[in-house]
Write an enzyme that holds these catalytic residues in place. Structure first.
Site, PDB file in Angstrom:
ATOM      1  N   ARG A 266       5.164   7.039  -7.212  1.00  0.00           N
ATOM      2  CA  ARG A 266       5.491   6.128  -6.104  1.00  0.00           C
ATOM      3  C   ARG A 266       7.058   6.014  -5.796  1.00  0.00           C
ATOM      4  O   ARG A 266       7.783   5.636  -6.471  1.00  0.00           O
ATOM      5  CB  ARG A 266       4.900   4.796  -6.706  1.00  0.00           C
ATOM      6  N   HIS A 270       6.541  -0.995  -5.282  1.00  0.00           N
ATOM      7  CA  HIS A 270       5.090  -1.473  -5.470  1.00  0.00           C
ATOM      8  C   HIS A 270       4.668  -1.978  -4.075  1.00  0.00           C
ATOM      9  O   HIS A 270       3.298  -1.739  -3.359  1.00  0.00           O
ATOM     10  CB  HIS A 270       5.126  -2.278  -6.478  1.00  0.00           C
ATOM     11  N   TYR A 279      13.465  -1.590 -12.582  1.00  0.00           N
ATOM     12  CA  TYR A 279      12.882  -1.057 -13.812  1.00  0.00           C
ATOM     13  C   TYR A 279      12.925   0.319 -13.809  1.00  0.00           C
ATOM     14  O   TYR A 279      12.220   1.152 -14.697  1.00  0.00           O
ATOM     15  CB  TYR A 279      11.487  -1.755 -13.732  1.00  0.00           C
TER      16      TYR A 279
END
Length: 373
Positions: A266, A270, A279
């Site tokens: 990705r 998100h 992160y």
């Protein structure tokens, strides 16, 4: 002649295998097990796959921009996952039925869903964007993994009715830790349901890395349910097309379900409410940008002697048209009538719903009365 199940399944049993027909540089590599499944894919077909991916990436970028401009409440980007979605969706028959999560915009595009239909839910003007029976695709499922159960239910019904078509369920790596998905595996395997479970392992379940959930490749989880599991390079559109065709053919012949783990990444957040910089590292992102699925197929086309000026012009024109249509349509979506919230909740009218409608109508009438004073 297509490879036998024994040949294909033999490939799957070696831990760590990753089916790849097109490497990071766009070089085509022979694979005796899966080459026959894409033997019909000529230069024109490759150019069409390239155009599909360029279009959906553009639509994704436009939707992200619209959200940033306040036209959408939220948007879940798909950038980086185009090959996994386009390759698998191109393998489907028109009458196969898709059960997706909220990120399969490319699959919806190939099922005939109009761009504005994709955005209506995220704009808050509709509870769902299209008629599932017309598109042969259920509306996106927000509850993580629930669509896997829906797919198995449809597939079991199709089998009992003698229907030759197959259900496919799309979900992410995080969903494999959900009870719904594992329960779907149990029922599908027990009843040899004609369903393909397609997991897009994009590396992150929101902010949790996939390695935290599973110490082994996700495809190995299929072993415990008695169905084949296969890992495929999710940024290789040819390999995804081949593997999905194999799984669909197996299901059509009554051999039951299969699990596909498409290893991809990705590239964006998100959702547009997420900050992936909290992160993951820039180095990780840069490494995956080198594996871009569109650039990879573009390199193969160039090496195949395709007219790249024509290929690029065709893809750009299609993307520009889709983007312009989306921009023109988004602000013209009408606000729904308040009472329409009760439409399509149940297949048949019932007293419980009628009571709710009556109460809500009286509630809305209060505002009219206040306006008359």
């Amino acid at each position: 002649m297509t490879p036998s199940d024994r040949e294909a399944t033999g490939l799957l049993t070696r831990p760590g295998d990753l089916v790849q027909l097109l490497d990071q540089a766009g070089t085509r590599h022979a694979n005796p097990d899966f080459d026959p499944w894409v033997a019909d894919v000529d230069t024109d077909a490759l150019a069409a796959l390239h155009r599909d991916m360029v279009v959906v990436r553009r639509l994704d970028a436009e939707a992200t921009a619209l959200q940033r401009q306040g036209e959408l409440g939220l948007w879940p980007p798909l950038a980086g996952q185009e090959a996994a979605q386009i390759g698998s969706a191109r393998a489907l028959d028109d009458e196969d039925f898709v059960f997706s999560s909220y990120r399969e915009h490319a699959v919806a595009w190939l099922r005939g869903v109009q761009p504005v239909e994709l955005l209506s839910v995220w704009r808050g003007t509709a509870a769902s964007g299209w008629n599932p029976y017309e598109k042969r695709m259920a509306v996106p499922q927000i509850i993580i993994g629930a669509q896997s159960l829906h797919a198995v239910g449809w597939a079991m019904g199709a089998k009992w009715q003698g229907d030759e078509h197959v259900a496919i369920s799309y979900f992410g790596d995080g969903a494999t830790s959900e009870g719904d998905v594992n329960e779907a595996f149990v029922f599908a395997a027990s009843f040899d349901a004609p369903v393909v479970f397609f997991c897009q392992n994009n590396g992150w379940a929101i902010s949790e890395p996939v390695g935290l959930q599973s110490k082994q490749p996700l495809a190995r989880r299929a072993d415990g349910f008695g169905m084949p599991g296969i890992r495929v390079d999710g940024n290789d559109v040819l390999a995804v097309l081949a593997v999905t065709r194999w799984a669909l053919d197996r299901a059509r012949r009554g051999e039951g379900p299969a699990f596909i783990e498409a290893v991809t990444y990705r590239m964006g957040p998100h959702t547009t409410a997420d900050d992936p910089k909290r992160y993951r590292t820039d180095d990780d992102l840069a490494a995956w940008r080198e594996r871009d699925p569109i650039a990879r197929l573009h390199a193969l086309l160039a090496a195949s002697g395709a007219d790249m000026a024509a290929v690029d012009a065709d893809a750009k024109a299609a993307a520009d048209r889709a983007a312009a249509d989306l921009r023109a349509a988004i602000t013209n979506i009408p606000d729904p009538e308040p009472m329409s919230v009760f439409d399509h909740v149940y297949a048949e009218p019932n007293s419980h719903l009628e009571r709710q409608k009556s109460r809500y109508a009286r509630y809305l009438a209060m505002f009219d009365e206040e306006g008359d004073r």
